[in-house]
Design an enzyme around this catalytic site. Structure first.
Site, PDB file in Angstrom:
ATOM      1  N   GLU A   1       0.824  -1.221   0.000  1.00 51.13           N
ATOM      2  CA  GLU A   1       0.000   0.000   0.000  1.00 51.13           C
ATOM      3  C   GLU A   1       0.856   1.268   0.000  1.00 51.13           C
ATOM      4  O   GLU A   1       0.809   2.065   0.953  1.00 51.13           O
ATOM      5  CB  GLU A   1      -0.972  -0.006   1.183  1.00 51.13           C
ATOM      6  CG  GLU A   1      -1.999  -1.122   1.095  1.00 51.13           C
ATOM      7  CD  GLU A   1      -3.027  -1.074   2.215  1.00 51.13           C
ATOM      8  OE1 GLU A   1      -2.753  -0.455   3.256  1.00 51.13           O
ATOM      9  OE2 GLU A   1      -4.099  -1.662   2.034  1.00 51.13           O
TER      10      GLU A   1
ATOM     11  N   GLU B   1      -6.631  -7.867  -0.644  1.00 53.99           N
ATOM     12  CA  GLU B   1      -7.077  -7.908   0.754  1.00 53.99           C
ATOM     13  C   GLU B   1      -8.529  -7.464   0.834  1.00 53.99           C
ATOM     14  O   GLU B   1      -8.921  -6.507   0.161  1.00 53.99           O
ATOM     15  CB  GLU B   1      -6.296  -6.908   1.623  1.00 53.99           C
ATOM     16  CG  GLU B   1      -4.836  -7.185   1.807  1.00 53.99           C
ATOM     17  CD  GLU B   1      -4.182  -6.098   2.674  1.00 53.99           C
ATOM     18  OE1 GLU B   1      -4.887  -5.430   3.453  1.00 53.99           O
ATOM     19  OE2 GLU B   1      -2.968  -5.912   2.542  1.00 53.99           O
TER      20      GLU B   1
END
Ligand code: GLA
Length: 698
Positions: A163, A320
């Protein structure tokens, strides 16, 4: 049970080598557990249908205990165990979390926030992306991993970093300042050019030495917006350069294995994902529901559509999501029975060919111990684990869905750089928020059952019947030409207020506002007329010509009720457009509010205010008619999305209500094997249920 997932090996470029089934699994952090737990983990993974796990993502401190000293023993054992059990590996590079020794050795790489605070250790993601020491160390550990595991048969994918852009992105340290100056010199060549595009004559900010150009730290008043916009671009470039450096180091050692990094589409504001998508081999995304929003499934759908759009329509990886509640929102609402499967399959319906979670086993320690997991603290007897197994079994029947594509007739414009610019201070109204408008338009299309792509304003838009521009504040001349050509060639464009205002340097386009779109829209803006907090205005719609269904505001013989709106009005100057809606009150009473303009073979609409949800629905219905787009007429909170395969279509229906629905669906439900022949019964969808139905190609 589905050990491995290479039943039908697919080697299509851009997808995971040897993977012929939907991937299922999640982040796996065995380093947080004694080794005797690992065997149980893997046995339970097989039981749950897990065939892909992401490992090593935050393990730098374990893999490199001191600089240049490596300990791969535990990772060797984990990979061999997974491989022996047919579970493929998505191998992380641990560079989102540099070890304590790194910050001790290179203290100047710590991130400095805009107010000058130096951020400390003890968390993750805290490093200056422009630091040469960081890039060298990150590339070194990535290279070591690639050399050791790059040709391992278990390896399906590389997962670089984690991320990018969160928890911090912009760094105001001296290291960043020096890199920013170099970046500006490369971009503008001379100080004269910089002074010109930043408009530094304003407030006498003119620069006469490069040494005087700094990062846009907190200042006594508003900092030059062009300076801040360039700093946002520089930051994005710095992060992307970190990714590219690791990617190239891995590629050299691990041929043929795709490389990704997990995006946060729509949730991370510091990365321009159109640019990032061009650098990864496969797009992957993380998504978490906004627990405070009872209709969070709409936000999920939007994130999935954005991700597919960044991927250019190709299949992507849901890297995710959560099996139940997260632990970082204010109130972490748990998912209710069936919700996890609806969420997962909604992503799949919108193009995901891999369904992964954070994380496999709930952590005992650390900041995320209250985050849900595939294997929760409550263990294998829990509802969550039962549903995880059921979902794994269901996905095992979806091999034929792999590689099928979602097609959309409608696009919403999405330009992160415009959002960066619009979010800066001293705009005409704090209530004009880009994200709120995009969400509102998306929500309406979702309710109408219309599948949406997102597109950059400079993309080729010719495949779309309708393009919506809810928030295009920054619009380059090139983008404006592109939109104008799109309309001229037969497209329908709807532009919402406060669009087409500035160029790439946040400079107002010359002439009245909207001049760059005058040809397409047939209207310009003489003056913005923002409304007071809570103030409402009303817009009377002109009668529709040729509409089969009258406007919904029309009751009996009464004229249609006006559209209620707030936040904004414009004083418009017509330049050929017809008036579709007129303000009946407020600062523009009697003046045009909504316009429609024929340009070439197409139509340009302009909406100068923020209608309420009902008003937006009524306006959009007219726009749909121009564009030849038909709403699906679905019951409320029922989601239908179609993937097109080579020989069949796959229709995913998620029923977000608690009542069964009958949409007259026929075909085979690939999750359960239930079948309904056309004309002989239908596959109803239970309250809270989801189906993946194979039907003949539409
Ligand atoms: C992010 C991170 C994960 C984890 C989850 C928790 O998406 O990538 O490491 O922190 O959030 O929701």
């Amino acid at each position: 049970m589905r050990p491995g997932h290479d039943r039908t090996p697919v080697h299509a470029p851009g997808w995971l080598p040897g993977v012929g089934a939907v991937s299922y699994g999640g982040d796996y952090n065995p380093e947080q557990w004694p080794e005797e737990v690992w065997a149980e983990d893997v046995a339970l993974m097989r039981d749950a249908g897990v065939n892909l796990v992401s490992i090593g993502i935050f393990s730098w401190g374990l893999l490199e205990p001191s600089e240049g000293v490596y300990d791969f023993g535990w990772l060797d054992r984990v990979i061999e165990l997974l491989h022996a059990n047919g579970i493929r590996v998505d191998l992380g590079t641990p560079t989102a979390s540099p070890p304590a020794w790194f910050f001790d050795a290179y203290p100047h790489t710590r991130v400095v926030s805009r107010d000058g605070t130096v951020l400390g250790f003890g968390s993750r993601g805290l490093v200056c992306p422009s630091s040469a020491e960081y890039r060298r160390a990150a590339t070194a550990i990535a290279t070591q991993l690639a050399r050791r595991y790059g040709r391992h048969p278990a390896l399906a994918l590389w997962h670089v970093h984690n991320e990018y852009g969160v928890p911090v992105s912009e760094d105001y340290s001296a290291t960043s300042a020096a890199a920013f100056r170099t970046w500006l010199q490369e971009r503008y060549g001379s100080l004269d050019a910089l002074n010109a595009v930043w408009g530094t004559a304003f407030w006498g900010q003119v620069y006469r030495s490069w040494d005087h150009v700094g990062v846009p730290a907190l200042a006594p008043s508003v900092v030059n917006p062009a300076h801040r916009l360039d700093f946002a671009r520089f930051t994005d470039d710095a992060l992307l350069a970190c990714f590219v450096a690791e990617r190239d180091a891995i590629r050299a050692e691990s041929p043929g294995i795709p490389i990704t990094t997990n995006f946060m589409a729509g949730a991370c504001h510091s990365t321009d994902l159109w640019r990032w998508a061009a650098e990864v081999d496969v797009v992957s995304n993380d998504h978490y529901l906004t627990a405070a929003d009872p209709r969070g499934h709409v936000g999920l759908a939007m994130a999935a559509d954005l991700t597919r759009s960044f991927a250019g329509g190709k299949p992507w990886i849901l890297m995710e999501h959560s099996t139940s509640g997260v632990n970082w929102q204010e109130r972490n609402v748990a998912k209710r029975p069936g919700e996890m499967a609806r969420n997962a399959l909604s992503h799949l319906g919108r193009g995901a060919d891999a369904i992964l979670f954070f994380q496999w086993r709930a952590s005992r320690s650390g900041a995320e111990k209250f985050h849900s997991a595939m294997l929760p603290h409550a263990g294998t007897g829990s509802r969550v684990f039962r549903e995880v197994r059921e979902l794994g079994a269901g996905l095992a029947g979806l091999d034929e869905v792999l590689g099928s594509r979602v097609e959309a007739d409608v696009a919403i414009l999405w330009d992160q750089q415009s959002f960066w610019a619009q979010d800066l201070e001293w705009r005409p109204s704090v209530d004009a928020r880009h994200r709120e408008r995009v969400d509102a338009f998306y929500d309406r299309l979702w309710r109408d059952g219309i599948t949406v792509d997102f597109a950059h304003p400079e993309h080729d838009l010719s495949r779309y019947k309708l393009v919506l521009a809810p928030a295009s504040y920054l619009l380059t001349a090139r983008a404006a030409e592109n939109l104008t050509a799109y309309v001229a060639q037969g497209g329908t464009l709807l532009t919402s207020f406060f669009s087409g205002i500035v160029d790439e340097h946040d400079r107002v386009h010359t002439g009245p506002h909207l001049s760059v779109l005058r040809d397409a829209l047939g209207v310009t803006v003489e003056e913005f007329l923002p409304l007071r907090a809570g103030e409402r205005v009303h817009v009377a719609l002109a009668p529709e010509t040729g509409a089969e269904v009258p406007d919904e505001g029309h009751e009996g013989t009464q004229p249609p009720a006006p559209v209620v709106a707030d936040v904004w009005a414009d004083d418009l100057t017509l330049a050929g457009a017809e008036v579709v809606g007129t303000y009946t009150d407020g600062p523009a009473a009697g003046r045009p509010a909504i316009t429609r303009h024929r340009h070439g073979a197409g139509t340009g609409w302009y909406l100068s205010t923020r209608p309420d949800a009902d008003g937006l629905a009524r306006v959009l219905r007219r726009v749909y008619r121009d564009a030849g787009v038909t709403p699906a007429g679905l019951p409320e909170d029922v989601e239908v999305v179609r993937r097109r395969g080579a020989e069949a279509d796959f229709v995913v229906v998620a029923n977000h209500t608690d009542k069964p629905v009958d949409l007259g669906l026929s075909g085979v439900d690939l999750l359960t094997g239930e079948t309904a022949e056309p004309g002989r019964g239908a596959l109803t969808v239970a309250g809270g249920g989801v189906r993946v139905v194979r039907t003949p190609r539409a």
